[in-house]
Design an enzyme around this catalytic site. Structure first.
Site, PDB file in Angstrom:
ATOM      1  N   ARG A 183       0.817  -1.227   0.000  1.00  0.00           N
ATOM      2  CA  ARG A 183       0.000   0.000   0.000  1.00  0.00           C
ATOM      3  C   ARG A 183       0.845   1.269   0.000  1.00  0.00           C
ATOM      4  O   ARG A 183       0.490   2.267   0.610  1.00  0.00           O
ATOM      5  CB  ARG A 183      -0.942   0.027   1.218  1.00  0.00           C
ATOM      6  CG  ARG A 183      -1.961  -1.073   1.256  1.00  0.00           C
ATOM      7  CD  ARG A 183      -2.955  -0.981   0.098  1.00  0.00           C
ATOM      8  NE  ARG A 183      -3.975  -2.027   0.228  1.00  0.00           N
ATOM      9  CZ  ARG A 183      -3.842  -3.250  -0.257  1.00  0.00           C
ATOM     10  NH1 ARG A 183      -2.754  -3.591  -0.927  1.00  0.00           N
ATOM     11  NH2 ARG A 183      -4.801  -4.133  -0.096  1.00  0.00           N
ATOM     12  N   SER A 254     -11.296  -0.612   2.464  1.00  0.00           N
ATOM     13  CA  SER A 254     -10.640  -0.746   3.774  1.00  0.00           C
ATOM     14  C   SER A 254     -10.281   0.640   4.298  1.00  0.00           C
ATOM     15  O   SER A 254      -9.574   1.388   3.616  1.00  0.00           O
ATOM     16  CB  SER A 254      -9.347  -1.551   3.643  1.00  0.00           C
ATOM     17  OG  SER A 254      -9.630  -2.797   3.076  1.00  0.00           O
ATOM     18  N   GLU A 353      -6.065   4.283   5.761  1.00  0.00           N
ATOM     19  CA  GLU A 353      -5.630   4.067   4.379  1.00  0.00           C
ATOM     20  C   GLU A 353      -6.002   5.212   3.415  1.00  0.00           C
ATOM     21  O   GLU A 353      -5.142   5.685   2.672  1.00  0.00           O
ATOM     22  CB  GLU A 353      -6.201   2.735   3.860  1.00  0.00           C
ATOM     23  CG  GLU A 353      -5.682   2.398   2.482  1.00  0.00           C
ATOM     24  CD  GLU A 353      -6.159   1.044   1.983  1.00  0.00           C
ATOM     25  OE1 GLU A 353      -5.793   0.023   2.576  1.00  0.00           O
ATOM     26  OE2 GLU A 353      -6.916   1.034   0.999  1.00  0.00           O
TER      27      GLU A 353
HETATM   28  C1  LIG Z   1     -15.510  -0.739  -2.218  1.00  0.00           C
HETATM   29  C2  LIG Z   1     -14.029  -0.463  -2.304  1.00  0.00           C
HETATM   30  C3  LIG Z   1     -13.134  -1.509  -2.372  1.00  0.00           C
HETATM   31  C4  LIG Z   1     -11.761  -1.268  -2.465  1.00  0.00           C
HETATM   32  N1  LIG Z   1     -10.911  -2.329  -2.530  1.00  0.00           N
HETATM   33  C5  LIG Z   1      -9.571  -2.127  -2.619  1.00  0.00           C
HETATM   34  C6  LIG Z   1      -8.677  -3.240  -2.688  1.00  0.00           C
HETATM   35  O1  LIG Z   1      -9.082  -4.386  -2.702  1.00  0.00           O
HETATM   36  N2  LIG Z   1      -7.357  -2.972  -2.745  1.00  0.00           N
HETATM   37  C7  LIG Z   1      -6.852  -1.702  -2.775  1.00  0.00           C
HETATM   38  O2  LIG Z   1      -5.632  -1.542  -2.841  1.00  0.00           O
HETATM   39  N3  LIG Z   1      -7.684  -0.629  -2.724  1.00  0.00           N
HETATM   40  C8  LIG Z   1      -9.023  -0.804  -2.649  1.00  0.00           C
HETATM   41  N4  LIG Z   1      -9.879   0.265  -2.576  1.00  0.00           N
HETATM   42  C9  LIG Z   1      -9.312   1.629  -2.591  1.00  0.00           C
HETATM   43  C10 LIG Z   1      -9.334   2.322  -3.988  1.00  0.00           C
HETATM   44  O3  LIG Z   1     -10.241   1.695  -4.847  1.00  0.00           O
HETATM   45  C11 LIG Z   1      -7.965   2.332  -4.657  1.00  0.00           C
HETATM   46  O4  LIG Z   1      -7.017   2.948  -3.813  1.00  0.00           O
HETATM   47  C12 LIG Z   1      -7.975   3.057  -5.993  1.00  0.00           C
HETATM   48  O5  LIG Z   1      -6.749   2.886  -6.662  1.00  0.00           O
HETATM   49  C13 LIG Z   1      -8.274   4.556  -5.869  1.00  0.00           C
HETATM   50  O6  LIG Z   1      -8.486   5.052  -7.175  1.00  0.00           O
HETATM   51  P1  LIG Z   1      -9.181   6.441  -7.409  1.00  0.00           P
HETATM   52  O7  LIG Z   1      -9.055   6.761  -8.865  1.00  0.00           O
HETATM   53  O8  LIG Z   1     -10.560   6.426  -6.877  1.00  0.00           O
HETATM   54  O9  LIG Z   1      -8.243   7.407  -6.570  1.00  0.00           O
HETATM   55  P2  LIG Z   1      -8.660   8.719  -5.734  1.00  0.00           P
HETATM   56  O10 LIG Z   1      -9.446   8.297  -4.541  1.00  0.00           O
HETATM   57  O11 LIG Z   1      -9.271   9.727  -6.628  1.00  0.00           O
HETATM   58  O12 LIG Z   1      -7.250   9.226  -5.282  1.00  0.00           O
HETATM   59  C14 LIG Z   1      -6.497   8.533  -4.326  1.00  0.00           C
HETATM   60  C15 LIG Z   1      -5.143   9.252  -4.181  1.00  0.00           C
HETATM   61  O13 LIG Z   1      -4.403   9.121  -5.373  1.00  0.00           O
HETATM   62  C16 LIG Z   1      -4.079  10.414  -5.919  1.00  0.00           C
HETATM   63  N5  LIG Z   1      -4.215  10.313  -7.370  1.00  0.00           N
HETATM   64  C17 LIG Z   1      -5.276   9.830  -8.049  1.00  0.00           C
HETATM   65  N6  LIG Z   1      -5.012   9.828  -9.354  1.00  0.00           N
HETATM   66  C18 LIG Z   1      -3.761  10.331  -9.506  1.00  0.00           C
HETATM   67  C19 LIG Z   1      -2.920  10.599 -10.628  1.00  0.00           C
HETATM   68  N7  LIG Z   1      -3.310  10.330 -11.869  1.00  0.00           N
HETATM   69  N8  LIG Z   1      -1.693  11.132 -10.394  1.00  0.00           N
HETATM   70  C20 LIG Z   1      -1.275  11.415  -9.137  1.00  0.00           C
HETATM   71  N9  LIG Z   1      -2.026  11.194  -8.036  1.00  0.00           N
HETATM   72  C21 LIG Z   1      -3.254  10.651  -8.228  1.00  0.00           C
HETATM   73  C22 LIG Z   1      -5.089  11.369  -5.313  1.00  0.00           C
HETATM   74  O14 LIG Z   1      -4.553  12.687  -5.270  1.00  0.00           O
HETATM   75  C23 LIG Z   1      -5.287  10.759  -3.945  1.00  0.00           C
HETATM   76  O15 LIG Z   1      -4.243  11.165  -3.097  1.00  0.00           O
HETATM   77  C24 LIG Z   1     -11.271   0.067  -2.489  1.00  0.00           C
HETATM   78  C25 LIG Z   1     -12.177   1.136  -2.438  1.00  0.00           C
HETATM   79  C26 LIG Z   1     -13.543   0.879  -2.355  1.00  0.00           C
HETATM   80  C27 LIG Z   1     -14.510   2.032  -2.314  1.00  0.00           C
END
Ligand SMILES: Cc1cc2nc3c(=O)[nH]c(=O)nc-3n(C[C@H](O)[C@H](O)[C@H](O)COP(=O)(O)OP(=O)(O)OC[C@H]3O[C@@H](n4cnc5c(N)ncnc54)[C@H](O)[C@@H]3O)c2cc1C
Length: 357
Positions: A183, A254, A353
């Protein structure tokens, strides 16, 4: 790490570019998986990496705070996001190299992660199936090195194209330069240095299912060796059973990381709590253990607890939920109560997280 052909690593200077239109007062309610009411004071939809330089110049000239938002599934956002929010919307995916050893696939940072996983399987490129149904964008996947069912995305990344806010150029970072661990990555450790615009994956042709996790292995006992599609379907079924769908109940997956402890601490805890759930971590000699934070929170009696508009998911204590009308403050207050109780009970610190703004 896979032995992939090297990607170019020399920086590429961005040509002069046009700035996209600034969008004032953008509601992000549909773009944060908690479903909190959030207003971005100013936003830009980034659809082209070449636009970032001009946007960053404008932000710097106005001396405004800024951040990137992908799908908003790993963030806790306040009611007002001051300054500038860059909405990562770069689209497109293509196989850019392929031979008998494997394929390189280049994907825009704004592409939906699960859609991309399905696309790889449709193109007979297995490898990412254990990571199916994780919400969010491809560009955010490297940030916390997303992982599930024994697989982490960093294992399949060849290189990452990003706008480097220090050199003000588009750079290409090899996976070995991204410091992927549990992570974590260089991007998480140095927030606001890199804006990821494109991810280059290497998917080796040699494939076998990765069924180390008991839940997943159980789906295939006494059966033939599953295909990647069958693994993907099994992963989706397990996830749908265990995790709340953000479209139905707001959450960020999580809420706490599974803490990693030294062998001595693990053995002492096991004496006190013989049912403690944990997994081996790193190499066996070190004997480190990853403790199941969900089990510890459940043991403290929080599973299903409701605190006003927010609560702990009834089927998985690791997930905090918004029943409707919740906010960053309410969910963080609940998280603090849980952290304090777990610390008192187990002497273990739970780290949050999602990224807080
Ligand atoms: C139901 C559910 C289940 C999940 N299961 C998992 C799992 O099994 N494993 C896991 O690891 N995670 C899990 N997650 C967490 C999440 O899905 C991941 O961390 C995912 O990669 C976040 O993507 P996002 O585009 O929504 O990022 P965001 O929430 O929009 O951003 C997260 C962070 O990344 C940064 N960011 C986003 N895009 C960029 C970019 N292009 N360049 C630089 N920085 C950037 C943002 O500034 C922020 O700090 C889960 C979430 C949910 C809601």
């Amino acid at each position: 790490m896979n032995s992939a052909p090297n990607a170019p690593s020399s920086p590429k200077t961005a040509p002069p570019s046009v700035i996209p239109v600034m969008l004032p007062d953008v509601s992000l309610r549909a773009r944060n998986s908690f479903g909190f009411d959030v207003l971005a004071e100013q936003a830009y939809s980034i659809t082209d990496a070449e636009h970032i330089g001009a946007v960053m110049e404008a932000i710097k000239a106005a001396n405004l705070p800024w951040r990137v938002l992908g799908g908003g599934s790993n963030v806790v956002l306040p009611p007002t996001l001051s300054g500038v929010t860059l909405l990562m919307d770069i689209a497109g995916q293509a196989i850019t190299q392929q031979d008998e050893r494997g394929a390189v696939v280049s994907v825009g940072a704004g592409v939906n992660w699960h859609d991309f996983v399905i696309w790889t399987l449709d193109h007979s490129l297995p490898g990412l199936e254990n990571l199916a149904l994780i919400p969010g964008t491809v560009g955010a996947a490297p940030i916390q090195n997303i992982g599930a069912y024994g697989v982490e995305v960093g294992e399949y990344i060849q290189s990452i194209e990003a706008y480097d806010c220090h050199s003000k150029t588009l750079v290409n970072l090899l996976a070995s330069e991204c410091a992927f661990t549990y992570r974590n990555s260089i991007f998480k450790a140095h927030p606001n240095r890199y804006i990821i615009t494109r991810v280059h994956f290497y998917l080796p042709a040699a494939w076998s299912p990765r069924l180390r996790y008991a839940d997943l292995a159980a789906a295939f006992v006494n059966r033939h060796v599953p295909t990647a599609e069958e693994v993907m379907v099994a992963v989706c079924k397990i996830r749908n059973r265990k995790l709340p769908d953000p479209k139905l109940i707001g959450n960020a997956g999580s809420f706490f990381q599974n803490p990693i402890v030294e062998k001595a601490q693990y053995l002492a805890l096991l004496k006190q709590f013989p049912e403690l759930v944990s997994y081996p971590e790193g190499n066996e000699q070190e004997g480190k253990r990853k403790l199941a934070a969900g089990w510890m929170i459940d043991h403290c009696g929080f599973k299903g607890l409701r605190a006003g508009a927010v609560g702990v998911y009834q089927h998985q204590a690791l997930v905090l939920v918004n029943h409707g009308g919740g906010s960053a403050d309410s969910v963080l207050a609940l998280a603090k109560t849980i952290q304090d109780k777990v610390q008192d009970t187990f002497g273990v610190t739970l780290a949050i997280e999602p990224i807080r703004y």
